[in-house]
Scaffold this motif. Structure first.
Motif, PDB file in Angstrom:
ATOM      1  N   SER A  33      39.376  35.739  46.176  1.00 48.64           N
ATOM      2  CA  SER A  33      39.335  34.406  45.588  1.00 48.64           C
ATOM      3  C   SER A  33      37.908  33.875  45.522  1.00 48.64           C
ATOM      4  O   SER A  33      37.503  33.302  44.510  1.00 48.64           O
ATOM      5  N   TRP A  34      37.119  34.049  46.610  1.00 45.39           N
ATOM      6  CA  TRP A  34      35.761  33.538  46.604  1.00 45.39           C
ATOM      7  C   TRP A  34      34.915  34.242  45.550  1.00 45.39           C
ATOM      8  O   TRP A  34      34.188  33.606  44.779  1.00 45.39           O
ATOM      9  N   GLN A  37      35.971  33.096  42.091  1.00 43.54           N
ATOM     10  CA  GLN A  37      35.495  31.751  41.778  1.00 43.54           C
ATOM     11  C   GLN A  37      34.001  31.750  41.469  1.00 43.54           C
ATOM     12  O   GLN A  37      33.542  31.064  40.555  1.00 43.54           O
ATOM     13  N   GLY A  67      40.232  21.549  42.123  1.00 41.33           N
ATOM     14  CA  GLY A  67      39.608  22.748  42.660  1.00 41.33           C
ATOM     15  C   GLY A  67      40.128  23.120  44.030  1.00 41.33           C
ATOM     16  O   GLY A  67      40.368  24.296  44.323  1.00 41.33           O
ATOM     17  N   ALA A  71      42.221  26.446  44.510  1.00 41.85           N
ATOM     18  CA  ALA A  71      41.703  27.488  45.400  1.00 41.85           C
ATOM     19  C   ALA A  71      42.754  27.898  46.421  1.00 41.85           C
ATOM     20  O   ALA A  71      42.968  29.097  46.673  1.00 41.85           O
ATOM     21  N   ARG A 181      35.039  23.931  40.486  1.00 37.03           N
ATOM     22  CA  ARG A 181      34.445  25.168  40.974  1.00 37.03           C
ATOM     23  C   ARG A 181      33.583  24.934  42.205  1.00 37.03           C
ATOM     24  O   ARG A 181      33.593  25.734  43.143  1.00 37.03           O
ATOM     25  N   SER A 184      35.977  24.409  45.196  1.00 31.31           N
ATOM     26  CA  SER A 184      36.662  25.644  45.601  1.00 31.31           C
ATOM     27  C   SER A 184      35.709  26.614  46.292  1.00 31.31           C
ATOM     28  O   SER A 184      36.077  27.264  47.275  1.00 31.31           O
ATOM     29  N   LEU A 185      34.477  26.707  45.804  1.00 33.04           N
ATOM     30  CA  LEU A 185      33.514  27.612  46.428  1.00 33.04           C
ATOM     31  C   LEU A 185      33.156  27.164  47.846  1.00 33.04           C
ATOM     32  O   LEU A 185      33.038  27.987  48.755  1.00 33.04           O
ATOM     33  N   GLY A 213      37.575  36.487  37.900  1.00 32.44           N
ATOM     34  CA  GLY A 213      36.922  35.185  37.812  1.00 32.44           C
ATOM     35  C   GLY A 213      36.481  34.814  36.417  1.00 32.44           C
ATOM     36  O   GLY A 213      36.602  33.657  35.997  1.00 32.44           O
TER      37      GLY A 213
END
Length: 279
Positions: A33-34, A37, A67, A71, A181, A184-185, A213
């Motif tokens: 996921s990371w 993103q 976000g 996420a 974004r 989420s990051l 992504g």
């Protein structure tokens, strides 16, 4: 225009989810996921120049809410794809992701035409049916019982994400996606640091995460355009047909077999899009 943009978003989300599901079988869903993103920034940065908008705190705030929800939903959803059949997890997430924005759209006074209403009902039924054989098999096995729950929770996160993006100012362009974004990051990065999750030295994983992504951000832009061009309920419903794409790719590339019910769902999805587009 709403139907065309939302259908394009569904196709792109489906391809992104399939790649993400494969990546999550090679590394923890949190790591996937990371990286996914972060990879989305490759699309978002130039898109901001092509589709400028008014930067505002409300746009960033709406995006940040979406976000965080998106996420969390993505991590849960990718884990569901990794531990169970993709044809099971994807449709359940699609249903959960569609119900909230459709309900909010109706609650705020959106009134689709009769054809569009039939299309919405047909589309929701199709998203459920596309799970078909895998849903029944998963329930019988019991071993993959976590996959449906994770997918449903992930879908709820996606639904909140859709609603939050739609709530951003109409003149904000893609700035809400910047807020989404960034949030989420930060969230996923903090979770990675706390859990001390390692990064796999796997070229195939990195390629899959990059594809996930990039395609995800393209789909986000398409959905945002669809929601602003028309009703949230229609945009979210058509976009939530992405399980058909996931099931089709799993069938053709992973040899996950589609039964008659699932193929019927594919036809129903196409019919739903057609009815909505004609309305």
């Amino acid at each position: 225009m709403t139907a065309l943009l939302a259908l394009s978003a569904a196709l792109t989300f489906g391809a992104s989810d399939f790649a993400g599901g494969l990546a999550a079988r090679r590394a923890p869903a949190l790591t996937v996921s990371w990286f996914a993103q972060a990879a989305g920034l490759l699309v978002l940065a130039p898109a901001l120049l092509l589709l400028p908008g008014v930067l505002s705190s409300s746009a960033l705030a709406a995006g940040a809410v979406g976000g965080v929800a998106g996420a969390c939903g993505l991590v849960l959803y990718l884990r569901g794809l990794a531990i169970g059949p993709m044809g099971l997890a994807s449709p359940l997430a699609g249903v959960a992701g569609a119900v909230l924005p459709v309900a909010i759209g109706f609650g705020t006074g959106e009134r689709p035409t009769t054809l569009a209403t039939v299309g919405i009902a047909l589309g929701l039924a199709a998203v459920v049916l596309v799970g078909g054989r895998d849903l029944a098999a998963g329930a019988r096995r019991g071993a993959s019982s976590r996959s449906p729950l994770l997918a449903l929770l992930g879908g709820v996160g996606f639904g909140v994400f859709f609603v939050a993006l739609d709530a951003s100012p109409a003149d904000s362009g893609l700035w809400s996606l910047v807020g989404a974004r960034a949030a989420s990051l930060v969230l996923l990065g903090a979770a990675l640091a706390v859990r001390r999750v390692g990064v796999p030295r796997d070229g195939r994983f990195l390629a899959l995460a990059l594809a996930t992504g990039t395609l995800d951000m393209v789909a986000n832009v398409l959905f945002l355009g669809a929601a602003r061009a028309g009703m949230l309920s229609l945009a979210a419903l058509i976009t939530s047909l992405y399980p058909v794409v996931v099931a089709g790719l799993a069938h053709s590339l992973l040899r996950e077999r589609l039964d008659r019910v699932q193929w019927g769902a594919v036809v129903a999805c196409l019919g739903a899009v057609g009815l909505i587009a004609l309305s």
